[in-house]
Design an enzyme around this catalytic site. Structure first.
Site, PDB file in Angstrom:
ATOM      1  CD  GLU A 178      -1.210  10.370  -6.867  1.00  0.00           C
ATOM      2  OE1 GLU A 178      -0.831   9.301  -6.393  1.00  0.00           O
ATOM      3  OE2 GLU A 178      -0.743  11.471  -6.493  1.00  0.00           O
ATOM      4  CG  HIS A 254      -4.160   5.721  -5.779  1.00  0.00           C
ATOM      5  ND1 HIS A 254      -3.018   5.189  -5.230  1.00  0.00           N
ATOM      6  CD2 HIS A 254      -3.839   6.958  -6.188  1.00  0.00           C
ATOM      7  CE1 HIS A 254      -2.041   6.090  -5.288  1.00  0.00           C
ATOM      8  NE2 HIS A 254      -2.516   7.173  -5.857  1.00  0.00           N
ATOM      9  CB  CYS A 373      -0.505  -0.776  -5.270  1.00  0.00           C
ATOM     10  SG  CYS A 373      -2.047  -0.346  -4.500  1.00  0.00           S
TER      11      CYS A 373
HETATM   12  O1  SUG Z   1       0.883   6.749  -2.734  1.00  0.00           O
HETATM   13  N1  SUG Z   1       1.972   4.722  -0.070  1.00  0.00           N
HETATM   14  C1  SUG Z   1       1.508   4.837  -1.451  1.00  0.00           C
HETATM   15  C2  SUG Z   1       0.668   3.630  -1.802  1.00  0.00           C
HETATM   16  C3  SUG Z   1       0.341   3.599  -3.271  1.00  0.00           C
HETATM   17  C4  SUG Z   1      -0.643   2.539  -3.601  1.00  0.00           C
HETATM   18  N2  SUG Z   1      -0.866   2.497  -4.987  1.00  0.00           N
HETATM   19  C5  SUG Z   1      -2.061   2.265  -5.592  1.00  0.00           C
HETATM   20  N3  SUG Z   1      -3.176   2.296  -4.939  1.00  0.00           N
HETATM   21  N4  SUG Z   1      -2.064   2.066  -6.860  1.00  0.00           N
HETATM   22  C6  SUG Z   1       0.715   6.125  -1.669  1.00  0.00           C
HETATM   23  O2  SUG Z   1      -0.105   6.471  -0.812  1.00  0.00           O
HETATM   24  C7  SUG Z   1       3.337   5.351   1.857  1.00  0.00           C
HETATM   25  C8  SUG Z   1       4.763   5.774   2.107  1.00  0.00           C
HETATM   26  C9  SUG Z   1       5.093   6.033   3.542  1.00  0.00           C
HETATM   27  O3  SUG Z   1       4.216   6.422   4.304  1.00  0.00           O
HETATM   28  O4  SUG Z   1       6.268   5.837   3.924  1.00  0.00           O
HETATM   29  C10 SUG Z   1       2.914   5.557   0.412  1.00  0.00           C
HETATM   30  O5  SUG Z   1       3.432   6.408  -0.256  1.00  0.00           O
END
Ligand code: SUG
Length: 449
Positions: A178, A254, A373
């Site tokens: 990730e 994460h 993020c």
């Molecule tokens: O991968 N949310 C992302 C958020 C990523 C956050 N990034 C970091 N922490 N670096 C994920 O969980 C939600 C999309 C939706 O539900 O429509 C989503 O993918």
């Protein structure tokens, strides 16, 4: 010691795409699950993201923009066997499984911290910057990002004299990766060989290690170790730590939800790692007493409060004209009494963190993405800065053009049923065509081929 000079940190932010929506696709991400099915505002999301980039630019911190990916991803649906016109394919996908339609419309590439792992050239044996786009294979809506990211990074970091862009790791659950959300470069100063910290949730292959019960551990140690090897990192300067499974079960999907570091300052929640002592021992070994460990325990900020406010998902950045650092935090932190008073006290302490900036990023936060993020950090020396693609560097003029572009093309609101609107796909293409010109990227999208 290398003879490179002029080191700085660039923040590459993912520009929020025109199809930003809440589909509840990210299991283990509490905000994504809670807000599933609600109405989004792509326009506000993109403007909030741009305003955050502007805060950094105004502080004198270099800022760059990563374009959104093409959505809906009709190529993905065609690969799955759907055929016919775009409208027909989208309807068929919805009929088979509504979440499939949402996945192919996902604007999740905005969270650039997941786009890749980046090792600065001061840490690598061949003295080049190494980038591995993340395979993001745990979720379909995210796995589709890696191919485009590979192409994009090749375009931005094209000069082989300075940059090595690796292919994403093979897409198998044992190599689940990730990106920079689980990786940090800790150093006394940019350009000095430091500690590359990789954080994983499970081993990969032999899965008998301690694992979360409720939610998935996305990153594997096998993936992190492979990246460390292909980035030619020195083992003495590399550390692999396991995320605390209890933290994952509390919504820390994460590691950057509970940890942020900049230079030799580490700000994190005490429940982040299984082996915090190992981290301390290695920091002692590499930096002597010259580092700042700000470890916040559960009595000061409960883990649930950390997850709902995203206090550690802040950007910790260095001011260009002093040794001071600034925390760029989500507004939610200002609204939490506990977190706000913790932060007010923090900046009076003997650490380089002296300023707080609260930014509005509610649209992204509601999908589990805070300020950290939204950005990918890239440490570059002067020659590397010159060698990368220049059209994506944020300037006053580009900022104004991007705001006008968003205002012209983005919808004010998007409801779940709007994903079936046949006009949406055309609107996106029209907008992205114009964007590639603004960013001088040439033809990067499938429809431009
Ligand atoms: O991968 N949310 C992302 C958020 C990523 C956050 N990034 C970091 N922490 N670096 C994920 O969980 C939600 C999309 C939706 O539900 O429509 C989503 O993918």
């Amino acid at each position: 010691m290398s003879n490179k000079a002029g080191w700085i940190e660039y923040n590459f932010d993912g520009l929020v795409g025109p199809t930003h929506n809440y589909a509840g696709l990210a299991f283990g991400n509490v905000a994504s699950l809670t807000n599933a099915g609600s109405i989004s505002s792509p326009k506000q999301a993109a403007l909030q993201g741009l305003a955050k980039m502007r805060v950094l630019m105004d502080l004198g911190i270099p800022q760059a923009v990563l374009p959104p990916q093409l959505r809906p991803n009709l190529e993905l649906l065609r690969n799955l066997g759907f055929s016919g016109s775009a409208e027909k394919i989208l309807q068929q996908a919805f009929k088979l499984q509504p979440r499939l339609l949402a996945a192919c419309y996902s604007a999740a590439s905005m969270w650039a911290a997941n786009a890749a792992t980046v090792s600065p050239s001061c840490d690598t044996a061949d003295h080049k910057l190494h980038i591995t786009p993340a395979n993001l294979l745990y979720n379909l809506h995210r796995a589709q990002e890696s191919e485009f990211n590979y192409k994009l990074f090749n375009k931005i970091f094209a000069d082989p004299k300075h940059f090595v862009v690796h292919k994403p790791l093979l897409g198998t659950r044992d190599l689940s990766d990730e990106g920079a959300a689980n990786h940090s470069y800790i150093c006394k100063d940019y350009g000095q060989s430091g500690l590359e910290l990789f954080v994983f949730g499970r081993q990969g292959l032999d899965d008998n290690a301690l694992q979360p019960i409720l939610f998935p551990a996305r990153q594997t140690k096998l993936a992190s170790s492979s990246i460390a090897m292909q980035h030619q990192l020195n083992e003495m300067h590399t550390l692999m730590l396991q995320q605390n499974p209890a933290a994952i079960d509390a919504g820390v999907f994460h590691n950057d939800v509970v940890f942020v570091a900049n230079k030799n300052v580490l700000f994190f929640h005490a429940t982040a790692f299984l082996q915090t002592q190992e981290l301390k021992a290695r920091l002692d070994n590499l930096f002597g007493q010259e580092y700042f460990l700000i470890e916040v325990n559960s009595n000061e900020i409960a883990i649930n409060e950390a997850v709902s406010t995203y206090v550690f998902n802040s950007q910790l950045v260095s001011l260009p004209t002093s040794n001071e650092m600034v925390l760029i935090l989500p507004k939610e932190c200002e609204h939490s009494g506990v977190v706000n008073s913790y932060l007010k006290n923090l900046i009076t302490k003997n650490t380089p963190i002296k300023q707080l900036h609260f930014v509005e990023c509610r649209e992204s936060m509601r999908n589990g993405g805070g300020p950290a993020c939204l950005r990918l950090r890239v440490i570059l020396d002067a020659a590397e800065q010159q060698a990368m693609h220049q059209g994506i560097i944020l300037t006053e003029q580009l900022y104004n053009s991007l705001v006008a572009w968003v205002n012209k093309h983005y919808r004010e609101i998007l409801k779940p049923e709007d994903l079936l609107d046949p006009h949406l796909a055309n609107e996106v293409q029209y907008a992205l065509e114009e964007l590639t010109q603004l960013l001088k990227l040439g033809n990067i999208y499938a429809f431009q081929a």
